[in-house]
Design an enzyme around this catalytic site. Structure first.
Site, PDB file in Angstrom:
ATOM      1  N   PHE A  65      62.844  30.107  98.849  1.00 43.37           N
ATOM      2  CA  PHE A  65      63.964  30.731  99.567  1.00 43.37           C
ATOM      3  C   PHE A  65      63.916  30.323 101.025  1.00 43.37           C
ATOM      4  O   PHE A  65      62.870  30.419 101.668  1.00 43.37           O
ATOM      5  CB  PHE A  65      63.895  32.271  99.461  1.00 43.37           C
ATOM      6  CG  PHE A  65      64.256  32.781  98.100  1.00 43.37           C
ATOM      7  CD1 PHE A  65      63.409  32.582  97.022  1.00 43.37           C
ATOM      8  CD2 PHE A  65      65.452  33.452  97.897  1.00 43.37           C
ATOM      9  CE1 PHE A  65      63.748  33.041  95.753  1.00 43.37           C
ATOM     10  CE2 PHE A  65      65.801  33.924  96.632  1.00 43.37           C
ATOM     11  CZ  PHE A  65      64.947  33.709  95.561  1.00 43.37           C
ATOM     12  N   ASP A 155      56.587  31.059  98.748  1.00 34.92           N
ATOM     13  CA  ASP A 155      57.116  31.248 100.102  1.00 34.92           C
ATOM     14  C   ASP A 155      57.474  29.876 100.653  1.00 34.92           C
ATOM     15  O   ASP A 155      56.905  28.857 100.232  1.00 34.92           O
ATOM     16  CB  ASP A 155      56.030  31.845 101.018  1.00 34.92           C
ATOM     17  CG  ASP A 155      56.019  33.364 101.003  1.00 34.92           C
ATOM     18  OD1 ASP A 155      56.611  33.965 100.098  1.00 34.92           O
ATOM     19  OD2 ASP A 155      55.379  33.938 101.911  1.00 34.92           O
ATOM     20  N   ASP A 157      57.241  29.224 104.092  1.00 30.62           N
ATOM     21  CA  ASP A 157      56.535  28.983 105.362  1.00 30.62           C
ATOM     22  C   ASP A 157      55.138  28.410 105.094  1.00 30.62           C
ATOM     23  O   ASP A 157      54.131  28.910 105.579  1.00 30.62           O
ATOM     24  CB  ASP A 157      56.457  30.276 106.189  1.00 30.62           C
ATOM     25  CG  ASP A 157      55.760  31.410 105.465  1.00 30.62           C
ATOM     26  OD1 ASP A 157      55.756  31.422 104.205  1.00 30.62           O
ATOM     27  OD2 ASP A 157      55.186  32.286 106.153  1.00 30.62           O
ATOM     28  N   HIS A 177      44.679  36.501  97.305  1.00 30.92           N
ATOM     29  CA  HIS A 177      44.934  36.461  98.744  1.00 30.92           C
ATOM     30  C   HIS A 177      43.610  36.219  99.457  1.00 30.92           C
ATOM     31  O   HIS A 177      42.668  37.004  99.334  1.00 30.92           O
ATOM     32  CB  HIS A 177      45.543  37.798  99.173  1.00 30.92           C
ATOM     33  CG  HIS A 177      46.121  37.791 100.562  1.00 30.92           C
ATOM     34  ND1 HIS A 177      45.426  37.336 101.663  1.00 30.92           N
ATOM     35  CD2 HIS A 177      47.339  38.193 101.013  1.00 30.92           C
ATOM     36  CE1 HIS A 177      46.199  37.465 102.743  1.00 30.92           C
ATOM     37  NE2 HIS A 177      47.356  37.970 102.375  1.00 30.92           N
ATOM     38  N   GLU A 247      55.322  42.140  97.760  1.00 33.38           N
ATOM     39  CA  GLU A 247      53.911  41.873  97.433  1.00 33.38           C
ATOM     40  C   GLU A 247      53.216  43.116  96.855  1.00 33.38           C
ATOM     41  O   GLU A 247      52.389  43.003  95.945  1.00 33.38           O
ATOM     42  CB  GLU A 247      53.179  41.398  98.696  1.00 33.38           C
ATOM     43  CG  GLU A 247      51.764  40.928  98.470  1.00 33.38           C
ATOM     44  CD  GLU A 247      51.187  40.315  99.745  1.00 33.38           C
ATOM     45  OE1 GLU A 247      51.247  39.086  99.902  1.00 33.38           O
ATOM     46  OE2 GLU A 247      50.685  41.087 100.587  1.00 33.38           O
TER      47      GLU A 247
HETATM   48  C1  2GW Z   1      60.696  36.995 106.995  1.00 34.67           C
HETATM   49  C2  2GW Z   1      60.047  37.779 107.958  1.00 34.67           C
HETATM   50  C3  2GW Z   1      60.544  37.858 109.254  1.00 34.67           C
HETATM   51  C4  2GW Z   1      61.669  37.161 109.585  1.00 34.67           C
HETATM   52  C5  2GW Z   1      62.304  36.403 108.628  1.00 34.67           C
HETATM   53  C6  2GW Z   1      61.843  36.317 107.333  1.00 34.67           C
HETATM   54  C7  2GW Z   1      62.503  35.479 106.356  1.00 34.67           C
HETATM   55  C8  2GW Z   1      61.904  35.249 105.130  1.00 34.67           C
HETATM   56  C9  2GW Z   1      63.708  34.787 106.640  1.00 34.67           C
HETATM   57  O1  2GW Z   1      64.333  34.921 107.714  1.00 34.67           O
HETATM   58  N1  2GW Z   1      64.231  33.914 105.735  1.00 34.67           N
HETATM   59  C10 2GW Z   1      63.620  33.708 104.547  1.00 34.67           C
HETATM   60  O2  2GW Z   1      64.093  32.862 103.766  1.00 34.67           O
HETATM   61  N2  2GW Z   1      62.495  34.405 104.223  1.00 34.67           N
HETATM   62  C11 2GW Z   1      61.883  34.165 102.890  1.00 34.67           C
HETATM   63  O3  2GW Z   1      61.033  35.237 102.547  1.00 34.67           O
HETATM   64  C12 2GW Z   1      61.024  32.899 102.935  1.00 34.67           C
HETATM   65  O4  2GW Z   1      61.052  32.282 101.673  1.00 34.67           O
HETATM   66  C13 2GW Z   1      59.668  33.471 103.241  1.00 34.67           C
HETATM   67  O5  2GW Z   1      58.620  32.595 102.925  1.00 34.67           O
HETATM   68  C14 2GW Z   1      59.707  34.739 102.391  1.00 34.67           C
HETATM   69  C15 2GW Z   1      58.683  35.821 102.796  1.00 34.67           C
HETATM   70  O6  2GW Z   1      58.698  36.012 104.194  1.00 34.67           O
HETATM   71  P1  2GW Z   1      57.417  35.589 105.055  1.00 34.67           P
HETATM   72  O7  2GW Z   1      56.975  34.238 104.590  1.00 34.67           O
HETATM   73  O8  2GW Z   1      57.720  35.705 106.511  1.00 34.67           O
HETATM   74  O9  2GW Z   1      56.401  36.679 104.666  1.00 34.67           O
HETATM   75  P2  2GW Z   1      54.758  36.578 104.799  1.00 34.67           P
HETATM   76  O10 2GW Z   1      54.347  35.157 104.920  1.00 34.67           O
HETATM   77  O11 2GW Z   1      54.340  37.515 105.860  1.00 34.67           O
HETATM   78  O12 2GW Z   1      54.373  37.041 103.403  1.00 34.67           O
HETATM   79  C16 2GW Z   1      53.841  37.930 102.504  1.00 34.67           C
HETATM   80  O13 2GW Z   1      54.449  39.217 102.482  1.00 34.67           O
HETATM   81  C17 2GW Z   1      55.836  39.225 102.144  1.00 34.67           C
HETATM   82  C18 2GW Z   1      56.292  40.659 102.096  1.00 34.67           C
HETATM   83  O14 2GW Z   1      56.099  41.289 103.331  1.00 34.67           O
HETATM   84  C19 2GW Z   1      56.098  38.539 100.811  1.00 34.67           C
HETATM   85  O15 2GW Z   1      55.497  39.257  99.757  1.00 34.67           O
HETATM   86  C20 2GW Z   1      55.511  37.147 100.847  1.00 34.67           C
HETATM   87  O16 2GW Z   1      55.666  36.549  99.559  1.00 34.67           O
HETATM   88  C21 2GW Z   1      54.027  37.217 101.177  1.00 34.67           C
HETATM   89  O17 2GW Z   1      53.497  35.907 101.272  1.00 34.67           O
HETATM   90 MN    MN Z   2      55.084  33.491 103.959  1.00 36.22          MN
END
Ligand code: 2GW
Ligand code: MN
Length: 305
Positions: A65, A155, A157, A177, A247
């Site tokens: 995504f 994810d 990122d 994790h 998560e």
């Molecule tokens: C997410 C946080 C803050 C600002 C924007 C976004 C965001 C996420 C966005 O603007 N656009 C978007 O496409 N995303 C999608 O959501 C993208 O695929 C991203 O990798 C995913 C999860 O957000 P992310 O990567 O910032 O979260 P993490 O790396 O802190 O991840 C863990 O916790 C998450 C839940 O809080 C999820 O479970 C994730 O799968 C975990 O790795």
């Molecule tokens: Mn992430």
């Protein structure tokens, strides 16, 4: 017709004999108590696995995504996947985005394609993250079921920096994790409020799984994502949001639907120094012989709009 794992007849292969007197790894757990292998470097023979999945003509869907500002991660994600993800197998990349016109044009290898799926965006990032479960369940039943055998849900990122192949594939898999590797279950950041559907009591729990990498057969991923989406909706109706969003729900699902493979922290490493990993578990970096997916350094201001 894609029916997932079928038994296949291998041809003659020459490789080192499995040695019943020598465990493949002595420094890490390589099997869960429900007999799911934990995938570590040194525990598998890639040639055998590649041959098996090639003969099955397995097609793998990699879902990602890329909504709003996270579009900046997509190019690197896809380019690195072209180098390291399921090389030699058929791959469909499914890119979910609110801005299809910004998806970079990349040449992909034979047998691979990028498929863009337009979705809406949400104002809160927590909703962007959680609604992935809804989208994945909808698309699994609608189109993934027809187009691929396995799904890998990631994810965006992150980038791949080493081999990720068919050794990860099974009917249902999750990833340990790295930040909570080796800790006691009471120290896992599970949702602890009984009012939430994601609630896990202190005396339960096997591992802390990361939300950034899971998958399985299309039908199992459909069941998982639908269950998580339903639980998220129940929470919403009860005005509660699980501490780590999707998560937390994923961890609850895996507690009662045990994965058939578990990916070691080799599969999800952090590019930036994780001081808490070193402090809490000094053995962790030493057991990591490969770093396959790396979470990118994030500008946390991305969260401040
Ligand atoms: C997410 C946080 C803050 C600002 C924007 C976004 C965001 C996420 C966005 O603007 N656009 C978007 O496409 N995303 C999608 O959501 C993208 O695929 C991203 O990798 C995913 C999860 O957000 P992310 O990567 O910032 O979260 P993490 O790396 O802190 O991840 C863990 O916790 C998450 C839940 O809080 C999820 O479970 C994730 O799968 C975990 O790795
Ligand atoms: Mn992430």
């Amino acid at each position: 017709e894609h029916n997932g794992l079928r038994s296949v007849k291998l041809s003659r292969m020459v490789y080192p004999q499995p040695d019943v007197l020598t465990p493949s790894r002595k420094d890490v757990l390589i099997m869960t108590p429900w007999l799911a292998p934990i995938i570590w470097e040194g525990t598998f023979n890639m040639d055998i696995l590649n041959e098996q999945f090639r003969l099955q003509n397995a097609t793998i869907g990699l879902t990602v995504f890329s909504v709003k500002a996270y579009m900046i991660f997509l190019k690197q994600f896809l380019k690195s996947a072209e180098m390291y993800f399921m090389v030699g197998h058929r791959v469909n990349y499914y890119v979910f985005t609110d801005k299809p016109e910004y998806v970079p044009h990349l040449n992909v290898r034979n047998g691979r394609q990028i498929i863009i799926l337009k979705i809406q965006s949400y104002a809160r990032w927590q909703d962007i993250s959680m609604h992935r479960m809804e989208m994945l369940s909808t698309f699994s039943r609608q189109r993934f079921q027809r187009e691929v055998d396995y799904l890998v849900c990631a994810d965006v990122d992150m980038r791949l920096s080493d081999h990720v192949g068919v050794e990860v594939l099974s009917s249902l898999f999750g990833t340990l994790h790295v930040g909570y590797y080796g800790l006691n279950r009471a120290d896992f950041p599970y949702e602890r409020r009984p009012q939430s559907q994601a609630h896990i009591p202190e005396d339960e729990g096997d591992f802390y799984y990361i939300g950034a990498l899971f998958g399985g057969s299309v039908s199992e991923v459909a069941r998982l994502t639908e269950a998580c989406h339903r639980a998220i909706m129940v929470d919403q109706a009860n005005h509660i949001e699980a501490i780590w969003h999707d998560e937390s729900h994923l961890n609850k699902y895996f507690l009662y639907h045990k994965p058939s493979k578990v990916l070691s922290p080799e599969y999800l490493w952090y590019q930036q120094q994780m001081n808490y990993v070193k402090d809490q578990n000094s053995t962790s970096p030493k057991v990591i012989k490969r770093k396959r997916f790396k979470v990118l350094r994030k500008n946390y201001r991305l969260r401040d709009w």
